[in-house]
Write a protein that holds these residues in place. Structure first.
Motif, PDB file in Angstrom:
ATOM      1  N   GLU A  72      10.863 -36.336 -21.204  1.00 57.71           N
ATOM      2  CA  GLU A  72      10.694 -35.383 -20.144  1.00 57.71           C
ATOM      3  C   GLU A  72       8.813 -34.949 -20.267  1.00 57.71           C
ATOM      4  N   ARG A  73       8.546 -34.190 -21.365  1.00 57.30           N
ATOM      5  CA  ARG A  73       7.480 -33.736 -21.449  1.00 57.30           C
ATOM      6  C   ARG A  73       6.587 -33.414 -22.592  1.00 57.30           C
ATOM      7  N   LEU A  74       5.663 -33.760 -23.185  1.00 53.10           N
ATOM      8  CA  LEU A  74       4.815 -33.948 -23.306  1.00 53.10           C
ATOM      9  C   LEU A  74       4.078 -32.597 -23.369  1.00 53.10           C
ATOM     10  N   ILE A  75       4.320 -31.462 -24.346  1.00 56.91           N
ATOM     11  CA  ILE A  75       3.404 -30.315 -24.716  1.00 56.91           C
ATOM     12  C   ILE A  75       2.625 -29.871 -25.642  1.00 56.91           C
ATOM     13  N   LEU A  76       1.101 -29.712 -25.485  1.00 56.19           N
ATOM     14  CA  LEU A  76       0.117 -29.829 -26.248  1.00 56.19           C
ATOM     15  C   LEU A  76      -0.165 -28.061 -26.484  1.00 56.19           C
ATOM     16  N   ARG A  77      -1.241 -27.542 -27.385  1.00 56.96           N
ATOM     17  CA  ARG A  77      -1.950 -26.495 -27.269  1.00 56.96           C
ATOM     18  C   ARG A  77      -3.126 -27.007 -26.297  1.00 56.96           C
ATOM     19  N   GLY A  78      -3.707 -26.014 -24.823  1.00 58.06           N
ATOM     20  CA  GLY A  78      -4.205 -26.007 -24.100  1.00 58.06           C
ATOM     21  C   GLY A  78      -5.173 -24.913 -25.148  1.00 58.06           C
ATOM     22  N   ILE A  79      -6.790 -24.665 -24.263  1.00 57.55           N
ATOM     23  CA  ILE A  79      -7.769 -23.771 -25.125  1.00 57.55           C
ATOM     24  C   ILE A  79      -7.342 -23.130 -25.002  1.00 57.55           C
ATOM     25  N   ASP A  80      -6.230 -22.122 -24.107  1.00 58.70           N
ATOM     26  CA  ASP A  80      -5.984 -20.459 -24.467  1.00 58.70           C
ATOM     27  C   ASP A  80      -4.462 -20.577 -25.624  1.00 58.70           C
ATOM     28  N   ASP A  81      -4.026 -21.339 -26.204  1.00 59.73           N
ATOM     29  CA  ASP A  81      -2.941 -21.659 -27.266  1.00 59.73           C
ATOM     30  C   ASP A  81      -3.905 -21.366 -28.266  1.00 59.73           C
ATOM     31  N   VAL A  82      -4.951 -22.467 -28.059  1.00 57.75           N
ATOM     32  CA  VAL A  82      -5.997 -22.703 -29.869  1.00 57.75           C
ATOM     33  C   VAL A  82      -5.772 -21.393 -30.084  1.00 57.75           C
ATOM     34  N   GLY A  83      -5.684 -21.391 -31.765  1.00 60.11           N
ATOM     35  CA  GLY A  83      -5.431 -19.954 -32.257  1.00 60.11           C
ATOM     36  C   GLY A  83      -4.079 -19.107 -32.611  1.00 60.11           C
ATOM     37  N   LYS A  84      -3.571 -19.085 -32.078  1.00 62.97           N
ATOM     38  CA  LYS A  84      -1.955 -18.594 -31.706  1.00 62.97           C
ATOM     39  C   LYS A  84      -1.162 -19.223 -32.415  1.00 62.97           C
ATOM     40  N   PRO A  85      -0.866 -17.845 -33.405  1.00 59.05           N
ATOM     41  CA  PRO A  85       0.199 -18.252 -34.767  1.00 59.05           C
ATOM     42  C   PRO A  85       1.630 -19.386 -33.699  1.00 59.05           C
ATOM     43  N   ALA A  86       2.093 -20.403 -34.602  1.00 62.40           N
ATOM     44  CA  ALA A  86       2.679 -21.459 -34.258  1.00 62.40           C
ATOM     45  C   ALA A  86       4.078 -20.241 -33.188  1.00 62.40           C
ATOM     46  N   LEU A  87       4.663 -19.217 -34.138  1.00 62.06           N
ATOM     47  CA  LEU A  87       6.035 -18.861 -33.410  1.00 62.06           C
ATOM     48  C   LEU A  87       5.861 -17.830 -32.221  1.00 62.06           C
ATOM     49  N   VAL A  88       4.478 -17.840 -32.023  1.00 65.86           N
ATOM     50  CA  VAL A  88       3.694 -17.002 -30.379  1.00 65.86           C
ATOM     51  C   VAL A  88       4.085 -18.236 -29.556  1.00 65.86           C
ATOM     52  N   TYR A  89       2.899 -18.966 -29.604  1.00 62.91           N
ATOM     53  CA  TYR A  89       2.369 -20.513 -28.984  1.00 62.91           C
ATOM     54  C   TYR A  89       3.767 -20.613 -28.633  1.00 62.91           C
ATOM     55  N   LYS A  90       4.890 -21.155 -29.435  1.00 62.39           N
ATOM     56  CA  LYS A  90       6.125 -21.669 -29.178  1.00 62.39           C
ATOM     57  C   LYS A  90       7.257 -21.304 -28.300  1.00 62.39           C
ATOM     58  N   SER A  91       7.095 -19.915 -29.217  1.00 59.62           N
ATOM     59  CA  SER A  91       8.179 -19.125 -28.008  1.00 59.62           C
ATOM     60  C   SER A  91       7.918 -19.125 -26.763  1.00 59.62           C
ATOM     61  N   HIS A  92       6.353 -18.648 -26.367  1.00 61.12           N
ATOM     62  CA  HIS A  92       5.704 -18.866 -25.223  1.00 61.12           C
ATOM     63  C   HIS A  92       5.896 -19.381 -23.996  1.00 61.12           C
ATOM     64  N   LYS A  93       6.037 -21.085 -25.028  1.00 66.73           N
ATOM     65  CA  LYS A  93       6.284 -22.318 -24.114  1.00 66.73           C
ATOM     66  C   LYS A  93       7.659 -22.278 -23.413  1.00 66.73           C
ATOM     67  N   ARG A  94       8.374 -22.167 -24.935  1.00 67.50           N
ATOM     68  CA  ARG A  94      10.031 -21.888 -24.623  1.00 67.50           C
ATOM     69  C   ARG A  94      10.483 -20.955 -23.105  1.00 67.50           C
ATOM     70  N   ALA A  95       9.787 -19.816 -23.094  1.00 70.34           N
ATOM     71  CA  ALA A  95       9.893 -18.578 -22.377  1.00 70.34           C
ATOM     72  C   ALA A  95       9.644 -19.587 -20.995  1.00 70.34           C
ATOM     73  N   GLU A  96       8.542 -20.474 -20.753  1.00 73.76           N
ATOM     74  CA  GLU A  96       7.747 -21.195 -19.364  1.00 73.76           C
ATOM     75  C   GLU A  96       9.170 -22.092 -19.194  1.00 73.76           C
ATOM     76  N   LEU A  97       9.831 -22.567 -19.786  1.00 76.08           N
ATOM     77  CA  LEU A  97      10.359 -23.667 -19.715  1.00 76.08           C
ATOM     78  C   LEU A  97      11.752 -23.129 -19.026  1.00 76.08           C
TER      79      LEU A  97
END
Length: 257
Positions: free
Chosen positions: A194-219
């Motif tokens: 359905e979708r392939l989500i990768l780190r954008g410029i604003d996501d680089v450097g974020k801890p994986a837990l923070v980054y992935k939690s944020h993406k799940r919230a968006e979904l």
């Protein structure tokens, strides 16, 4: 029965059974950090792997030197494949009980590396986790798009697709690796995500837990119902919001925060 009397009865029964308990732990074996108390390095390394998989080990960077051979045998032998198959079977068992609404919003999230794709060829060339992680070398490997599928995960992926789940791939790889990642997934047998989500410029450097939690919230904000989440690291699975059920694959080589 009065709760206090029940506790006393339980205590008395335990005191009688204790001498014959299967937990025959000698006083010496309780010494923390004393490897001589263990019955060989294999037992120590099995317990070390358990502490990694349960997240008791926390953040770590290298496989202990005495456990490199153990990790090599585990990853290249039948046990790793069997453990992955068990995770896949448990996942499908849960998924089979989910009522699919049919509105295109019933989702399952997959991590990619060591979840859908195996980087075992890379790790075999780099000491099976004994070397400190080299991001540049790893990116060069990822850009080759040669990582094979984890067989049990491919079966799960296709099974979920057949049940009607929308499959969302959420990876710590960056946008510059999109083409190589998509190519590798297709070559390995994965399709129709359905979708392939990768780190954008604003996501680089974020801890994986923070980054992935944020993406799940968006979904979830888009209306997706995240029934399942599969990943090999705890940072793939923890954080809010979480899936209804999360399933962790084994990965005793690297914990990368």
């Amino acid at each position: 029965m009065d709760p206090f009397r029940s506790l006393l009865l339980l205590s008395s029964l335990f005191s009688v059974a204790a001498p014959h308990s299967i937990l025959q732990i000698s006083p010496g074996s309780r010494r923390h950090g004393d490897r001589s108390a263990w019955k060989g390095d294999e037992l120590y390394c099995e317990s070390w792997r358990f502490s990694v998989e349960t997240n008791d080990a926390g953040v770590w960077k290298q496989v202990p030197e005495i456990c490199v051979g153990f990790v090599r045998e585990y990853m290249t032998g039948e046990r790793y494949a069997s453990d992955c198959a068990m995770v896949s079977n448990n996942s499908m068992s849960f998924a089979g009980g989910v009522e699919i609404a049919g509105d295109g919003k019933d989702a399952w999230i997959f991590d990619i590396d060591e979840t859908l794709l195996s980087n075992l060829p890379y790790y075999a060339a780099h000491g099976f986790g004994s070397e400190v992680f080299d991001e540049n070398a790893y990116n060069e490997w990822a850009n080759l798009a040669d990582a094979p599928a984890i067989p049990a995960s491919l079966i799960l992926y296709n099974g979920l697709k057949g049940l009607g789940f929308k499959l969302i791939l959420l990876t710590g790889r960056t946008e510059v690796q999109r083409n190589a990642t998509a190519k590798n997934l297709l070559l390995a047998g994965y399709s129709n995500w359905e979708r392939l989500i990768l780190r954008g410029i604003d996501d680089v450097g974020k801890p994986a837990l923070v980054y992935k939690s944020h993406k799940r919230a968006e979904l979830e904000g888009e209306g997706y119902r995240i029934h399942g989440n599969s990943g090999d690291q705890w940072s793939d699975l923890l954080g809010m919001p979480v899936a209804t059920r999360s399933f962790k694959l084994p990965n005793p080589m690297y914990y990368i925060e």
